[in-house]
Write a protein that holds these residues in place. Sequence first.
Motif, PDB file in Angstrom:
ATOM      1  N   GLN A  97      30.285 -16.388   1.158  1.00 37.99           N
ATOM      2  CA  GLN A  97      30.703 -15.154   1.522  1.00 37.99           C
ATOM      3  C   GLN A  97      30.503 -14.866   2.981  1.00 37.99           C
ATOM      4  N   ALA A  98      31.225 -15.691   3.712  1.00 39.72           N
ATOM      5  CA  ALA A  98      30.995 -15.748   4.999  1.00 39.72           C
ATOM      6  C   ALA A  98      31.863 -14.672   6.035  1.00 39.72           C
ATOM      7  N   ALA A  99      32.302 -13.669   5.167  1.00 39.53           N
ATOM      8  CA  ALA A  99      33.301 -12.814   6.061  1.00 39.53           C
ATOM      9  C   ALA A  99      32.801 -11.428   5.695  1.00 39.53           C
ATOM     10  N   GLN A 100      32.877 -10.466   6.501  1.00 40.50           N
ATOM     11  CA  GLN A 100      32.681  -8.892   6.186  1.00 40.50           C
ATOM     12  C   GLN A 100      34.086  -8.273   6.514  1.00 40.50           C
ATOM     13  N   CYS A 101      34.276  -7.778   7.786  1.00 34.41           N
ATOM     14  CA  CYS A 101      35.719  -7.324   7.980  1.00 34.41           C
ATOM     15  C   CYS A 101      36.717  -8.362   7.605  1.00 34.41           C
ATOM     16  N   GLY A 102      36.375  -9.555   8.343  1.00 29.28           N
ATOM     17  CA  GLY A 102      37.207 -10.802   8.113  1.00 29.28           C
ATOM     18  C   GLY A 102      38.100 -11.137   9.328  1.00 29.28           C
ATOM     19  N   TYR A 103      37.926 -10.090  10.392  1.00 22.23           N
ATOM     20  CA  TYR A 103      38.895 -10.140  11.560  1.00 22.23           C
ATOM     21  C   TYR A 103      38.677 -11.499  12.243  1.00 22.23           C
ATOM     22  N   CYS A 104      37.336 -12.022  12.167  1.00 21.57           N
ATOM     23  CA  CYS A 104      37.010 -13.282  13.094  1.00 21.57           C
ATOM     24  C   CYS A 104      37.320 -14.422  12.243  1.00 21.57           C
ATOM     25  N   LEU A 105      37.695 -14.231  10.936  1.00 17.42           N
ATOM     26  CA  LEU A 105      37.520 -15.530  10.260  1.00 17.42           C
ATOM     27  C   LEU A 105      38.465 -16.555  10.382  1.00 17.42           C
ATOM     28  N   ASN A 106      39.560 -16.257  10.712  1.00 18.11           N
ATOM     29  CA  ASN A 106      40.772 -17.266  11.295  1.00 18.11           C
ATOM     30  C   ASN A 106      40.263 -18.047  12.312  1.00 18.11           C
ATOM     31  N   THR A 140      27.869 -11.659  10.719  1.00 18.54           N
ATOM     32  CA  THR A 140      27.971 -12.423   9.336  1.00 18.54           C
ATOM     33  C   THR A 140      27.416 -13.831   9.994  1.00 18.54           C
ATOM     34  N   HIS A 141      26.839 -14.056  11.159  1.00 16.51           N
ATOM     35  CA  HIS A 141      26.560 -15.233  11.611  1.00 16.51           C
ATOM     36  C   HIS A 141      25.889 -16.254  10.617  1.00 16.51           C
ATOM     37  N   VAL A 142      24.802 -15.665  10.041  1.00 12.72           N
ATOM     38  CA  VAL A 142      24.160 -16.380   9.139  1.00 12.72           C
ATOM     39  C   VAL A 142      24.914 -17.284   8.112  1.00 12.72           C
ATOM     40  N   GLU A 143      25.907 -16.433   7.572  1.00  8.93           N
ATOM     41  CA  GLU A 143      26.649 -16.809   6.360  1.00  8.93           C
ATOM     42  C   GLU A 143      27.562 -17.815   6.992  1.00  8.93           C
ATOM     43  N   ILE A 144      28.265 -17.458   8.343  1.00 11.26           N
ATOM     44  CA  ILE A 144      29.207 -18.489   8.894  1.00 11.26           C
ATOM     45  C   ILE A 144      28.520 -19.733   9.241  1.00 11.26           C
ATOM     46  N   LEU A 145      27.257 -19.906   9.553  1.00  4.42           N
ATOM     47  CA  LEU A 145      26.652 -20.987   9.842  1.00  4.42           C
ATOM     48  C   LEU A 145      26.298 -21.911   8.673  1.00  4.42           C
ATOM     49  N   ARG A 146      25.967 -21.074   7.701  1.00  5.15           N
ATOM     50  CA  ARG A 146      25.733 -21.670   6.459  1.00  5.15           C
ATOM     51  C   ARG A 146      27.085 -22.289   5.679  1.00  5.15           C
ATOM     52  N   ALA A 147      28.163 -21.794   5.986  1.00  2.86           N
ATOM     53  CA  ALA A 147      29.450 -21.949   5.724  1.00  2.86           C
ATOM     54  C   ALA A 147      29.984 -23.466   6.213  1.00  2.86           C
ATOM     55  N   VAL A 148      29.656 -23.502   7.650  1.00  4.34           N
ATOM     56  CA  VAL A 148      29.881 -24.688   8.618  1.00  4.34           C
ATOM     57  C   VAL A 148      28.920 -25.948   7.922  1.00  4.34           C
ATOM     58  N   MET A 149      27.720 -25.595   7.774  1.00  2.06           N
ATOM     59  CA  MET A 149      26.965 -26.712   7.113  1.00  2.06           C
ATOM     60  C   MET A 149      27.236 -27.130   5.640  1.00  2.06           C
ATOM     61  N   ARG A 150      27.801 -26.222   4.929  1.00  2.00           N
ATOM     62  CA  ARG A 150      27.952 -26.619   3.480  1.00  2.00           C
ATOM     63  C   ARG A 150      29.469 -27.527   3.542  1.00  2.00           C
ATOM     64  N   ALA A 151      30.215 -26.989   4.298  1.00  2.00           N
ATOM     65  CA  ALA A 151      31.651 -27.669   4.553  1.00  2.00           C
ATOM     66  C   ALA A 151      31.319 -29.320   5.045  1.00  2.00           C
ATOM     67  N   SER A 152      30.371 -29.299   5.807  1.00  2.00           N
ATOM     68  CA  SER A 152      29.843 -30.584   6.574  1.00  2.00           C
ATOM     69  C   SER A 152      29.350 -31.491   5.231  1.00  2.00           C
ATOM     70  N   SER A 153      28.443 -30.949   4.503  1.00  2.00           N
ATOM     71  CA  SER A 153      27.988 -31.499   3.714  1.00  2.00           C
ATOM     72  C   SER A 153      28.927 -31.830   2.544  1.00  2.00           C
ATOM     73  N   GLN A 154      29.704 -31.026   2.027  1.00  2.00           N
ATOM     74  CA  GLN A 154      30.870 -31.549   0.996  1.00  2.00           C
ATOM     75  C   GLN A 154      31.725 -32.507   1.548  1.00  2.00           C
ATOM     76  N   LEU A 155      32.014 -32.713   2.934  1.00  2.00           N
ATOM     77  CA  LEU A 155      32.974 -33.727   3.551  1.00  2.00           C
ATOM     78  C   LEU A 155      32.088 -34.958   3.587  1.00  2.00           C
ATOM     79  N   ALA A 156      30.660 -34.964   3.577  1.00  2.00           N
ATOM     80  CA  ALA A 156      30.053 -36.088   3.808  1.00  2.00           C
ATOM     81  C   ALA A 156      29.813 -36.536   2.136  1.00  2.00           C
ATOM     82  N   GLU A 157      29.680 -36.011   1.155  1.00  2.00           N
ATOM     83  CA  GLU A 157      29.679 -36.262  -0.018  1.00  2.00           C
ATOM     84  C   GLU A 157      30.850 -36.861  -0.365  1.00  2.00           C
TER      85      GLU A 157
END
Length: 160
Positions: A97-106, A140-157
């Motif tokens: 849930q790494a978006a609030q307004c979503g403008y930075c998301l891209n 949403t910096h905390v959620e964004i960082l968690r998303a980056v680490m989740r994607a990294s973990s999933q790619l590693a798996e």
Amino acid sequence: MMQPPIRLTVNGRIHDVTAEGQTPLLYVLRNDLGLNGPKYGCGLGECGTCTVLIDGMAARSCVIPVSGCASRDIVTLEGLGTRDKPDVVQQAFIDEQAAQCGYCLNGMIMTTKALLALNPQPTEQEALAALRYNLCRCGTHVEILRAVMRASSQLAEAGD
């Protein structure tokens, strides 16, 4: 005298566009090709909302002249995944849930995609450094960082 079309490869498709060479790539992507993933933010290449991948590298499309993009591979947010099958990075942002307004998301997603292509298992500090020039006003910096680490973990798996 009419200029010849500029041939762009965007999301794997070839497009011949008629634009002045100095026209920012962002304008062509949004206005001519109807791709609305990259956003207009500052127009100065400082906020990151217009980020696309050019030859795999994160680039600010609001300050890159379209003439410099011929014969290059351009990928926008729309080229990563689909609604039914999002890219692993897109799915990680959804899951966290790494978006609030979503403008930075891209910009956050495209920069993360470029980071993980170069460094599939970044540390949190490396992820923060890669994203430091993408502005998020919603906090949403905390959620964004968690998303980056989740994607990294999933790619590693997936690689195991």
